[in-house]
Design an enzyme around this catalytic site. Structure first.
Site, PDB file in Angstrom:
ATOM      1  N   HIS A 259       0.829  -1.209   0.000  1.00  0.00           N
ATOM      2  CA  HIS A 259       0.000   0.000   0.000  1.00  0.00           C
ATOM      3  C   HIS A 259       0.863   1.257   0.000  1.00  0.00           C
ATOM      4  O   HIS A 259       0.659   2.172  -0.808  1.00  0.00           O
ATOM      5  CB  HIS A 259      -0.892  -0.058   1.248  1.00  0.00           C
ATOM      6  CG  HIS A 259      -1.761   1.141   1.467  1.00  0.00           C
ATOM      7  ND1 HIS A 259      -3.119   1.129   1.220  1.00  0.00           N
ATOM      8  CD2 HIS A 259      -1.485   2.375   1.965  1.00  0.00           C
ATOM      9  CE1 HIS A 259      -3.636   2.302   1.533  1.00  0.00           C
ATOM     10  NE2 HIS A 259      -2.668   3.086   1.990  1.00  0.00           N
ATOM     11  N   GLU A 260       1.847   1.307   0.900  1.00  0.00           N
ATOM     12  CA  GLU A 260       2.666   2.514   1.013  1.00  0.00           C
ATOM     13  C   GLU A 260       3.553   2.725  -0.210  1.00  0.00           C
ATOM     14  O   GLU A 260       3.780   3.863  -0.635  1.00  0.00           O
ATOM     15  CB  GLU A 260       3.512   2.474   2.287  1.00  0.00           C
ATOM     16  CG  GLU A 260       2.718   2.384   3.579  1.00  0.00           C
ATOM     17  CD  GLU A 260       1.652   3.456   3.733  1.00  0.00           C
ATOM     18  OE1 GLU A 260       1.743   4.517   3.092  1.00  0.00           O
ATOM     19  OE2 GLU A 260       0.692   3.224   4.501  1.00  0.00           O
ATOM     20  N   HIS A 263       1.615   4.583  -2.774  1.00  0.00           N
ATOM     21  CA  HIS A 263       1.669   6.041  -2.609  1.00  0.00           C
ATOM     22  C   HIS A 263       2.982   6.600  -3.131  1.00  0.00           C
ATOM     23  O   HIS A 263       3.013   7.635  -3.804  1.00  0.00           O
ATOM     24  CB  HIS A 263       1.526   6.411  -1.129  1.00  0.00           C
ATOM     25  CG  HIS A 263       0.158   6.236  -0.572  1.00  0.00           C
ATOM     26  ND1 HIS A 263      -0.985   6.685  -1.180  1.00  0.00           N
ATOM     27  CD2 HIS A 263      -0.268   5.674   0.603  1.00  0.00           C
ATOM     28  CE1 HIS A 263      -2.044   6.415  -0.433  1.00  0.00           C
ATOM     29  NE2 HIS A 263      -1.630   5.783   0.653  1.00  0.00           N
TER      30      HIS A 263
END
Length: 344
Positions: A259-260, A263
């Site tokens: 997920h990170e 980003h």
């Protein structure tokens, strides 16, 4: 949708093959025009934890615990409509500049371009393990968990878990262990976080720096979005026990890292902007009013076509519920790589 069959089995089996060529269209869904309207994110100013002057407004966070109240209280970096519009305008300009440098054709006033063939993009990874002391409880996670995290990234970004292939692979370059109680736990937006990254960050814009340790405020992780100019805050911060075989129940399959890194490669949350406007700027992720937690089968919070993308890596669901990026997200990440990170 619930847990995809065989997801855990496939992850345990190791890294899937990622030797392939990728065709992605920069015309697809990489960027939305700067003039697009975004609905405002919830106003967190009265609820956010205090941060000092060094807080990076270009970062984003993932939470554990699973509640709307926790999201509003602890996610001070959820982007406002104005922040998104500013970032998208800058992204479009960066893409135009990269197109001029590579002599690709982009139409004036548009972020559309030609379809290009791309070889796999290999991202060097430097992992910094931040420890209070030499114990597991003090942050000293084993190398085996870190190696498993790299395997999870390679599977997720290759499409081996069921989503779109993105063309990105991850190569672990170094594990750097640092014992410093003043940096433990890692506090999002603090002067200590800045001091830690100033001291430790290595490599150029194309190098992924991951910082692992105990985190403040029930956060699972946070990341910086790409920018034209590299600064020391660039990278992702991840709860050490969220790595595969960690102790963070429901969040210990490694998808906080997935997920990170999303980003870091310029993806927003699937629920960015809610049901209005251009949402996350990707046309093949259905609109979602607010974060999804746990694994809510059949959830549909917006009237637009498509149920909530609860299995997408950029939502807030349990790791066991996440397994995919979309083709549009893949295109957006490749466009961002070209615009921001392709050069070392």
């Amino acid at each position: 949708m619930g847990l995809r069959p065989n997801l855990l089995t496939r992850r345990a089996a190791g890294v899937a093959s990622t030797t392939f060529a990728l065709l992605l269209s920069t015309a697809a869904v990489g960027v939305v025009p700067a003039a697009s309207a975004y609905s405002a994110a919830p106003d967190n100013t009265s609820c956010a934890e205090p941060a000092d002057a060094h807080a990076d407004v270009h970062s984003d966070a993932r939470l554990r615990g699973g509640s709307k109240a926790a999201h509003k209280r602890h996610d001070p970096n959820e982007l406002t409509a104005k922040q998104v519009q500013e970032r998208e305008a800058e992204f479009a300009a960066a893409l135009r500049n990269s197109a001029l440098q590579s002599k690709s054709s982009y139409r004036s006033g548009s972020t559309e371009g030609t379809t290009v063939a791309l070889a796999p993009i290999s991202i060097p990874v430097v992992v910094h393990v931040i420890q209070r002391d030499s114990t597991r409880a003090g942050g000293n996670i084993p190398d085996s968990m870190i190696n498993s995290q790299i395997s999870v990234l390679n599977q997720a970004y290759s499409g081996a878990t069921g989503g779109a292939a993105t063309g990105f692979t991850f190569q672990l370059q170094k594990i750097n262990r640092v014992t410093n109680a003043s940096w433990y736990p890692i506090v999002q937006g603090s002067s200590a976080e800045r001091a830690m990254k100033t001291s430790l960050r290595t490599g150029g814009k194309n190098t992924l720096n991951m910082y692992l340790g105990e985190l403040s405020d029930d956060l699972l992780g946070w990341a910086t979005f790409p920018k034209r100019t590299l600064d020391v805050m660039d990278g992702v911060v991840v709860l050490g026990e969220s790595l595969p075989n960690g102790t963070a129940t429901n969040y210990n399959l490694g998808d906080t890292g997935t997920h990170e890194v999303g980003h870091w490669l310029n993806l927003y949350h699937t629920f960015q902007g809610g049901c209005s406007g251009s949402g996350d700027g990707v046309s093949d992720t259905p609109a979602e009013r607010e974060p999804a937690y746990q694994c809510p089968t059949g959830r549909d919070t917006c009237t637009a076509t498509g149920k909530d993308p609860i299995t997408n890596f950029m939502d807030y669901t349990y790791d066991s519920c996440m397994y995919q990026f979309t083709a549009g997200q893949a295109s957006r990440m490749v466009n961002a790589w070209t615009a921001y990170r392709a050069s070392a």
